[in-house]
Enzyme design. Sequence first.
Site, PDB file in Angstrom:
ATOM      1  N   HIS A   1     -28.099 -55.250 -26.386  1.00 47.55           N
ATOM      2  CA  HIS A   1     -28.079 -55.392 -24.997  1.00 47.55           C
ATOM      3  C   HIS A   1     -26.826 -55.405 -24.403  1.00 47.55           C
ATOM      4  O   HIS A   1     -26.106 -56.451 -25.099  1.00 47.55           O
ATOM      5  CB  HIS A   1     -29.058 -55.974 -24.520  1.00 47.55           C
ATOM      6  CG  HIS A   1     -29.021 -56.148 -22.953  1.00 47.55           C
ATOM      7  ND1 HIS A   1     -29.651 -55.494 -22.210  1.00 47.55           N
ATOM      8  CD2 HIS A   1     -28.408 -57.146 -22.055  1.00 47.55           C
ATOM      9  CE1 HIS A   1     -29.665 -55.969 -20.815  1.00 47.55           C
ATOM     10  NE2 HIS A   1     -28.820 -56.937 -20.678  1.00 47.55           N
TER      11      HIS A   1
ATOM     12  N   GLY B   1     -25.581 -14.915 -25.694  1.00 53.58           N
ATOM     13  CA  GLY B   1     -26.008 -15.375 -27.141  1.00 53.58           C
ATOM     14  C   GLY B   1     -24.791 -14.593 -28.122  1.00 53.58           C
ATOM     15  O   GLY B   1     -23.833 -14.245 -27.761  1.00 53.58           O
TER      16      GLY B   1
ATOM     17  N   LYS C   1     -15.303 -28.581 -26.366  1.00 53.57           N
ATOM     18  CA  LYS C   1     -15.773 -29.964 -26.009  1.00 53.57           C
ATOM     19  C   LYS C   1     -14.318 -30.597 -25.529  1.00 53.57           C
ATOM     20  O   LYS C   1     -14.472 -31.651 -24.841  1.00 53.57           O
ATOM     21  CB  LYS C   1     -16.059 -30.728 -27.405  1.00 53.57           C
ATOM     22  CG  LYS C   1     -17.600 -30.924 -27.540  1.00 53.57           C
ATOM     23  CD  LYS C   1     -18.279 -29.686 -27.844  1.00 53.57           C
ATOM     24  CE  LYS C   1     -19.313 -28.987 -26.661  1.00 53.57           C
ATOM     25  NZ  LYS C   1     -19.787 -27.717 -27.661  1.00 53.57           N
TER      26      LYS C   1
ATOM     27  N   GLY D   1     -11.682 -23.128 -40.526  1.00 51.10           N
ATOM     28  CA  GLY D   1     -12.559 -23.748 -39.270  1.00 51.10           C
ATOM     29  C   GLY D   1     -13.644 -22.725 -38.701  1.00 51.10           C
ATOM     30  O   GLY D   1     -14.338 -23.244 -38.056  1.00 51.10           O
TER      31      GLY D   1
END
Length: 463
Positions: free
Chosen positions: A442, A269, A52, A40
């Site tokens: 909506h 960076g 995350k 990964g």
Amino acid sequence: MADAFDLVVIGAGPGGYECAIKAAQLGLKVAVVEKRDRLGGTCLNVGCIPSKAMLHASELFHEAGESFEGMGIEVPKPKLNLRQMLAFKDEAIDGNTKGIEFLFKKNKIEWVKGEGSIAAPGKVKVGGRTLEAKNIVIATGSDVARLPGVEIDEKTVVSSTGALELDKVPGKLLVIGGGVIGLELGSVWGRLGAEVTVVEYLDNILPGMDGEVVKNFTRILKKQGFSFKLGAKVTKVEKQKSGLKVTVEPAKGGDAEVLDADVVLVSIGRVAYTGGLGLDKVGVKTDKRGRIEVDASFKTNVDGIYAVGDVIAGPMLAHKAMEEGVALAEQLAGHYGAVNYDVIPGVVYTSPEVASVGRTEEQLKEAGIEYNAGKFPFTANGRAKANKTTDGFVKILADKKTDRILGVHIIGVGAGELIAQAVVAMEFSSSSEDIARMCIAHPTMSEAVKEAALSVTGLPIHM
Ligand SMILES: Cc1cc2nc3c(=O)[nH]c(=O)nc-3n(C[C@H](O)[C@H](O)[C@H](O)COP(=O)(O)OP(=O)(O)OC[C@H]3O[C@@H](n4cnc5c(N)ncnc54)[C@H](O)[C@@H]3O)c2cc1C
């Protein structure tokens, strides 16, 4: 022969593993060399996925403390169990990396564990084993960029990797670099209680993003408690008995100031990583930033050797690496494969999120392209008003003559998901009118995209 393959991929990050899986699906015999003990790459182990998970958990922690009461949810003030939050993040890594292992098995891809080097075209050495390869793909990714004179110990002076592992919330976190990673990890620790200061060399955070988006986003982050020192550089980080002293100087010269910090995050960076590959020996060319040079088909200057992902030029993003890996696998299997570099989205997973695809107003002006801009704020969107998530807006830029969409820029809750519809539209060369005429459910945040499209050449309904 057990050690003869159609394709040997070096590096099992998003670029490498997607290349391997697609090639295997198309019938090639594939091996992937990976030196980490999990598949990964950066993305799943120390990048996209763990960050995350921490962003998600810290956002809910913050919500529970700040917003629940107003919604009529009465719970005691939330207490942080950082060890459990880190375990939640580790579970995310584990689940995702094991998922890739499963996919390798399913597609009969051999994971060769260890560091790979290219002995000659068609030959990859891993420990005592030599793999014969009709084609070699280098997908060795990137590493943290270092700041001269600032030594990363991953304890108090950390890179993004250490910032995902801190065992206590720092009182003061100083982030060097106002790019995506610094702002995301700054948000994590800020929500958990750290005082966050971002020092950025340039006059703005998120260099390269649309100027109006950056201005608004900076204001939102300040409201959340971020402090910014823009146009400034860190020249020294000194360890004290307790804490750190950080010397900051104006980028254009002037008096230095010294700031206190408990943790410094160096996030200036990332740089292409080619260590140990033996590129010199086989003569694979790199550019002056150390990135492997490839042509439009990802081929290096040496026949049979290709490269994809962070190790070549272009945005250092997982989905860019994935697209390249897949396109290359398709080509190697005799099919058509290509990447549309004009339509690669970028997302900052803060709260609210920032997402963009295509060109910014600044880029269009510089290229002398005439455009119309349509903008719609979430303050006028029913769903956002109901949820009290009204920060931000959608902006659509379309060619003045043809109305073709050239860029879409969003700040708002769920912007990272909303941008996908802009990607679809741009892939199909849509006009802003195409979006304006679509029926959108909506109440959704997506209606703001339609309303922004309506405002490109006319008027939105809800303003
Ligand atoms: C904190 C953080 C957050 C990020 N968040 C996002 C995000 O939200 N969205 C996004 O799109 N991108 C994000 N990124 C960027 C993303 O992780 C990279 O763009 C992506 O991982 C690049 O994929 P890659 O396949 O080119 O290389 P990598 O993922 O870097 O993988 C390269 C692999 O090659 C292996 N390797 C290197 N040399 C050898 C060798 N000689 N032999 C064997 N193995 C070798 C390495 O161990 C590594 O596993 C984030 C990055 C960081 C650091």
